[in-house]
Design a protein around this motif. Structure first.
Motif: not given
Length: 59
Positions: A32-42
């Protein structure tokens, strides 16, 4: 899998790392582009789009 503008010395190529893990586990990698460690939150919508097809296949 990590933002392009923030380099993690432990994972110089996050997409390659994800693909390696997916291959070893006979799975599929989704970045998931531009996501950090927590894509489910971001990015909850993009995470759900990636996760729902997988869940439909196993249930």
């Amino acid at each position: 899998m990590g933002r392009a503008d923030v380099k993690d010395p432990d994972f110089p190529d996050p997409a390659a790392e994800a693909q390696t893990q997916a291959s070893l586990l006979r799975g599929q990698a989704v970045v998931i582009d531009d996501a950090g460690h927590y894509p489910m939150s971001e990015f909850p919508e993009r995470t759900a789009e990636a996760l729902l097809p997988f869940l439909k296949n196993i249930f």
